[in-house]
Design a protein around this motif. Structure first.
Motif, PDB file in Angstrom:
ATOM      1  N   MET A 141      -8.006   2.210  -0.430  1.00  0.00           N
ATOM      2  CA  MET A 141      -7.599   0.986  -1.132  1.00  0.00           C
ATOM      3  C   MET A 141      -6.635   0.220  -0.244  1.00  0.00           C
ATOM      4  SD  MET A 141      -4.995   2.396  -4.109  1.00  0.00           S
ATOM      5  CE  MET A 141      -4.379   0.815  -4.554  1.00  0.00           C
ATOM      6  N   LEU A 154      -3.181  -0.370  -8.471  1.00  0.00           N
ATOM      7  CA  LEU A 154      -3.676   1.001  -8.613  1.00  0.00           C
ATOM      8  C   LEU A 154      -4.791   1.036  -9.646  1.00  0.00           C
ATOM      9  CD1 LEU A 154      -0.409   3.088  -8.726  1.00  0.00           C
ATOM     10  CD2 LEU A 154      -2.183   3.172  -6.979  1.00  0.00           C
ATOM     11  N   ALA A 178       1.640   2.577  -3.421  1.00  0.00           N
ATOM     12  CA  ALA A 178       0.541   3.353  -4.008  1.00  0.00           C
ATOM     13  C   ALA A 178       0.600   4.801  -3.523  1.00  0.00           C
ATOM     14  CB  ALA A 178      -0.805   2.715  -3.662  1.00  0.00           C
ATOM     15  N   ASP A 179       0.963   5.000  -2.252  1.00  0.00           N
ATOM     16  CA  ASP A 179       1.134   6.366  -1.734  1.00  0.00           C
ATOM     17  C   ASP A 179       2.202   7.109  -2.520  1.00  0.00           C
ATOM     18  OD1 ASP A 179      -0.671   5.587   0.198  1.00  0.00           O
ATOM     19  OD2 ASP A 179       0.775   5.590   1.844  1.00  0.00           O
ATOM     20  N   THR A 183       0.893   7.972  -6.135  1.00  0.00           N
ATOM     21  CA  THR A 183      -0.235   8.893  -6.249  1.00  0.00           C
ATOM     22  C   THR A 183      -0.027  10.196  -5.487  1.00  0.00           C
ATOM     23  OG1 THR A 183      -1.382   7.964  -4.332  1.00  0.00           O
ATOM     24  CG2 THR A 183      -1.870   6.980  -6.497  1.00  0.00           C
ATOM     25  N   ARG A 226      -0.784  10.513  -2.452  1.00  0.00           N
ATOM     26  CA  ARG A 226      -1.907  10.547  -1.508  1.00  0.00           C
ATOM     27  C   ARG A 226      -1.769   9.409  -0.515  1.00  0.00           C
ATOM     28  NH1 ARG A 226      -7.051   9.985  -5.022  1.00  0.00           N
ATOM     29  NH2 ARG A 226      -8.015  10.149  -2.980  1.00  0.00           N
ATOM     30  N   TRP A 227      -2.407   9.558   0.644  1.00  0.00           N
ATOM     31  CA  TRP A 227      -2.472   8.458   1.596  1.00  0.00           C
ATOM     32  C   TRP A 227      -3.595   7.550   1.128  1.00  0.00           C
ATOM     33  CZ3 TRP A 227      -5.782   6.954   5.864  1.00  0.00           C
ATOM     34  CH2 TRP A 227      -5.206   5.947   6.652  1.00  0.00           C
ATOM     35  N   THR A 228      -3.256   6.399   0.591  1.00  0.00           N
ATOM     36  CA  THR A 228      -4.225   5.542  -0.083  1.00  0.00           C
ATOM     37  C   THR A 228      -4.832   4.466   0.807  1.00  0.00           C
ATOM     38  OG1 THR A 228      -2.456   4.092  -0.830  1.00  0.00           O
ATOM     39  CG2 THR A 228      -3.129   5.862  -2.322  1.00  0.00           C
ATOM     40  N   PRO A 263       0.809  -1.215   0.000  1.00  0.00           N
ATOM     41  CA  PRO A 263       0.000   0.000   0.000  1.00  0.00           C
ATOM     42  C   PRO A 263       0.848   1.275   0.000  1.00  0.00           C
ATOM     43  CG  PRO A 263      -0.882  -1.570   1.555  1.00  0.00           C
ATOM     44  CD  PRO A 263       0.449  -2.101   1.100  1.00  0.00           C
TER      45      PRO A 263
END
Length: 74
Positions: free
Chosen positions: A66, A71, A54-55, A58, A60-62, A51
């Protein structure tokens, strides 16, 4: 400017020659670091690694929307 972002959950800073370890040999990473800008501090937004990647991608704090999934295309 070119950016190479190396994400590996099996490296620790104290196990890489470029960050001061003289016993463990990491010649390729050391050569890259010698002609690069290195970050001396980094704070991961989350744990575990999947995870958190993904941060990174992006910005963002995903973890709130998710989990352990690829992604989304968008």
């Amino acid at each position: 400017m070119n950016v190479i972002w190396i994400v590996a959950d099996t490296f620790r800073r104290d196990h890489i020659g470029a960050y001061g370890n003289a016993r463990i040999m990491t010649p390729s990473l050391d050569a890259l670091a010698a002609k690069s800008v290195r970050f001396d501090s980094h704070y991961a937004a989350g744990f575990p690694t999947m995870p958190t990647r993904a941060d990174h991608l992006t910005g963002r704090w995903t973890m709130s929307f998710m989990g352990w999934e690829p992604l989304p295309p968008a």
